[in-house]
Motif scaffolding. Structure first.
Motif, PDB file in Angstrom:
ATOM      1  N   ALA A  47       0.829  -1.205   0.000  1.00 54.15           N
ATOM      2  CA  ALA A  47       0.000   0.000   0.000  1.00 54.15           C
ATOM      3  C   ALA A  47       0.867   1.260   0.000  1.00 54.15           C
ATOM      4  CB  ALA A  47      -0.925   0.006   1.211  1.00 54.15           C
ATOM      5  N   TRP A  48       2.101   1.160   0.515  1.00 52.36           N
ATOM      6  CA  TRP A  48       3.006   2.300   0.549  1.00 52.36           C
ATOM      7  C   TRP A  48       3.716   2.517  -0.784  1.00 52.36           C
ATOM      8  CZ3 TRP A  48       2.277   5.774   3.929  1.00 52.36           C
ATOM      9  CH2 TRP A  48       1.955   5.480   5.244  1.00 52.36           C
ATOM     10  N   MET A  49       3.644   1.566  -1.693  1.00 48.20           N
ATOM     11  CA  MET A  49       4.386   1.662  -2.948  1.00 48.20           C
ATOM     12  C   MET A  49       4.131   2.960  -3.723  1.00 48.20           C
ATOM     13  SD  MET A  49       6.595  -0.669  -3.337  1.00 48.20           S
ATOM     14  CE  MET A  49       6.958  -0.664  -5.059  1.00 48.20           C
ATOM     15  N   PRO A  50       2.897   3.417  -3.902  1.00 47.28           N
ATOM     16  CA  PRO A  50       2.702   4.679  -4.635  1.00 47.28           C
ATOM     17  C   PRO A  50       3.405   5.865  -3.978  1.00 47.28           C
ATOM     18  CG  PRO A  50       0.617   3.512  -4.451  1.00 47.28           C
ATOM     19  CD  PRO A  50       1.603   2.786  -3.584  1.00 47.28           C
ATOM     20  N   VAL A  51       3.384   5.934  -2.657  1.00 45.48           N
ATOM     21  CA  VAL A  51       4.045   7.029  -1.939  1.00 45.48           C
ATOM     22  C   VAL A  51       5.558   6.931  -2.134  1.00 45.48           C
ATOM     23  CG1 VAL A  51       4.461   8.033   0.341  1.00 45.48           C
ATOM     24  CG2 VAL A  51       2.192   7.177  -0.247  1.00 45.48           C
ATOM     25  N   ILE A  52       6.091   5.724  -2.042  1.00 52.06           N
ATOM     26  CA  ILE A  52       7.525   5.515  -2.211  1.00 52.06           C
ATOM     27  C   ILE A  52       7.954   5.867  -3.635  1.00 52.06           C
ATOM     28  CG2 ILE A  52       9.327   3.744  -2.251  1.00 52.06           C
ATOM     29  CD1 ILE A  52       7.758   2.376   0.050  1.00 52.06           C
ATOM     30  N   LEU A  53       7.140   5.490  -4.621  1.00 57.40           N
ATOM     31  CA  LEU A  53       7.463   5.809  -6.014  1.00 57.40           C
ATOM     32  C   LEU A  53       7.439   7.311  -6.266  1.00 57.40           C
ATOM     33  CD1 LEU A  53       5.546   2.942  -7.836  1.00 57.40           C
ATOM     34  CD2 LEU A  53       8.022   3.221  -7.666  1.00 57.40           C
ATOM     35  N   LEU A  54       6.492   8.014  -5.660  1.00 56.38           N
ATOM     36  CA  LEU A  54       6.450   9.471  -5.797  1.00 56.38           C
ATOM     37  C   LEU A  54       7.691  10.113  -5.185  1.00 56.38           C
ATOM     38  CD1 LEU A  54       2.710  10.185  -4.979  1.00 56.38           C
ATOM     39  CD2 LEU A  54       3.865  10.623  -7.142  1.00 56.38           C
ATOM     40  N   GLU A  55       8.079   9.636  -4.022  1.00 55.58           N
ATOM     41  CA  GLU A  55       9.278  10.174  -3.372  1.00 55.58           C
ATOM     42  C   GLU A  55      10.520   9.897  -4.215  1.00 55.58           C
ATOM     43  OE1 GLU A  55      11.716  12.020  -0.541  1.00 55.58           O
ATOM     44  OE2 GLU A  55       9.567  12.115  -0.885  1.00 55.58           O
ATOM     45  N   ASN A  56      10.592   8.708  -4.782  1.00 55.82           N
ATOM     46  CA  ASN A  56      11.724   8.355  -5.628  1.00 55.82           C
ATOM     47  C   ASN A  56      11.786   9.267  -6.854  1.00 55.82           C
ATOM     48  OD1 ASN A  56      13.933   6.892  -6.580  1.00 55.82           O
ATOM     49  ND2 ASN A  56      12.648   5.448  -7.660  1.00 55.82           N
ATOM     50  N   SER A  57      10.650   9.518  -7.476  1.00 58.89           N
ATOM     51  CA  SER A  57      10.616  10.408  -8.640  1.00 58.89           C
ATOM     52  C   SER A  57      11.056  11.817  -8.263  1.00 58.89           C
ATOM     53  CB  SER A  57       9.206  10.462  -9.230  1.00 58.89           C
ATOM     54  OG  SER A  57       8.849   9.210  -9.751  1.00 58.89           O
ATOM     55  N   LYS A  58      10.615  12.287  -7.124  1.00 63.40           N
ATOM     56  CA  LYS A  58      11.001  13.627  -6.649  1.00 63.40           C
ATOM     57  C   LYS A  58      12.513  13.715  -6.467  1.00 63.40           C
ATOM     58  CE  LYS A  58      10.365  16.630  -2.659  1.00 63.40           C
ATOM     59  NZ  LYS A  58       9.822  16.709  -1.303  1.00 63.40           N
ATOM     60  N   LEU A  59      13.091  12.706  -5.843  1.00 59.74           N
ATOM     61  CA  LEU A  59      14.536  12.707  -5.610  1.00 59.74           C
ATOM     62  C   LEU A  59      15.320  12.593  -6.911  1.00 59.74           C
ATOM     63  CD1 LEU A  59      14.737  10.519  -2.387  1.00 59.74           C
ATOM     64  CD2 LEU A  59      14.996  12.992  -2.575  1.00 59.74           C
ATOM     65  N   GLN A  60      14.807  11.834  -7.872  1.00 54.09           N
ATOM     66  CA  GLN A  60      15.470  11.733  -9.171  1.00 54.09           C
ATOM     67  C   GLN A  60      15.467  13.076  -9.893  1.00 54.09           C
ATOM     68  OE1 GLN A  60      13.667   8.540 -11.387  1.00 54.09           O
ATOM     69  NE2 GLN A  60      14.766   6.970 -10.262  1.00 54.09           N
ATOM     70  N   ASN A  61      14.361  13.800  -9.808  1.00 55.73           N
ATOM     71  CA  ASN A  61      14.296  15.123 -10.425  1.00 55.73           C
ATOM     72  C   ASN A  61      15.298  16.078  -9.771  1.00 55.73           C
ATOM     73  OD1 ASN A  61      12.303  14.426 -12.256  1.00 55.73           O
ATOM     74  ND2 ASN A  61      10.643  15.109 -10.943  1.00 55.73           N
ATOM     75  N   GLU A  62      15.398  16.023  -8.456  1.00 55.83           N
ATOM     76  CA  GLU A  62      16.357  16.876  -7.750  1.00 55.83           C
ATOM     77  C   GLU A  62      17.792  16.516  -8.128  1.00 55.83           C
ATOM     78  OE1 GLU A  62      15.417  16.488  -3.611  1.00 55.83           O
ATOM     79  OE2 GLU A  62      13.521  17.564  -3.824  1.00 55.83           O
ATOM     80  N   THR A  63      18.060  15.231  -8.265  1.00 53.42           N
ATOM     81  CA  THR A  63      19.398  14.786  -8.662  1.00 53.42           C
ATOM     82  C   THR A  63      19.721  15.257 -10.072  1.00 53.42           C
ATOM     83  OG1 THR A  63      19.243  12.838  -7.240  1.00 53.42           O
ATOM     84  CG2 THR A  63      20.875  12.763  -9.009  1.00 53.42           C
ATOM     85  N   GLY A  64      18.752  15.151 -10.967  1.00 57.92           N
ATOM     86  CA  GLY A  64      18.955  15.624 -12.346  1.00 57.92           C
ATOM     87  C   GLY A  64      19.265  17.108 -12.384  1.00 57.92           C
ATOM     88  N   SER A  65      18.578  17.883 -11.574  1.00 52.54           N
ATOM     89  CA  SER A  65      18.831  19.327 -11.523  1.00 52.54           C
ATOM     90  C   SER A  65      20.227  19.625 -10.991  1.00 52.54           C
ATOM     91  CB  SER A  65      17.793  20.015 -10.630  1.00 52.54           C
ATOM     92  OG  SER A  65      16.507  19.893 -11.188  1.00 52.54           O
ATOM     93  N   ALA A  66      20.645  18.873  -9.975  1.00 55.75           N
ATOM     94  CA  ALA A  66      21.980  19.082  -9.408  1.00 55.75           C
ATOM     95  C   ALA A  66      23.067  18.720 -10.416  1.00 55.75           C
ATOM     96  CB  ALA A  66      22.142  18.262  -8.134  1.00 55.75           C
TER      97      ALA A  66
END
Length: 96
Positions: A47-66
């Protein structure tokens, strides 16, 4: 309106969730990636998978920007070094 999900387990024939008797029942602490609200709750890891996937996507976007920012700084530094080397080469060759 808040939707209340029934605690039925798809791994157990949709019977009632065993909660702490199940290895997949876990605690999540942190911040909700959609709302930014503090999060401290127990639930099924599936049930936590969607939340975890959203967090992962957010962190990937931040990493790409850095990485892009770092790349831009390196391009500037390389350009400065190249200009300095070209000036030194001209000086050594006797050109003004």
């Amino acid at each position: 309106m808040k939707i209340e999900v029934q605690p039925n387990c798809p791994l157990n024939g949709f019977k009632k969730c065993k909660q702490f008797e199940c290895a997949w029942f876990m605690q999540m602490k942190g911040e909700n990636p959609q709302t930014g609200e503090p999060l401290d709750d127990y639930g099924c890891s599936m049930a936590w998978m969607p939340v975890i996937l959203l967090e992962n996507s957010k962190l990937q976007n931040e990493t790409g920007s850095a990485v892009e920012s770092f790349r831009n700084e390196m391009v500037k530094a390389n350009q400065s070094s190249l200009e300095l080397l070209q000036q030194e080469q001209k000086r050594l060759n006797g050109k003004p």
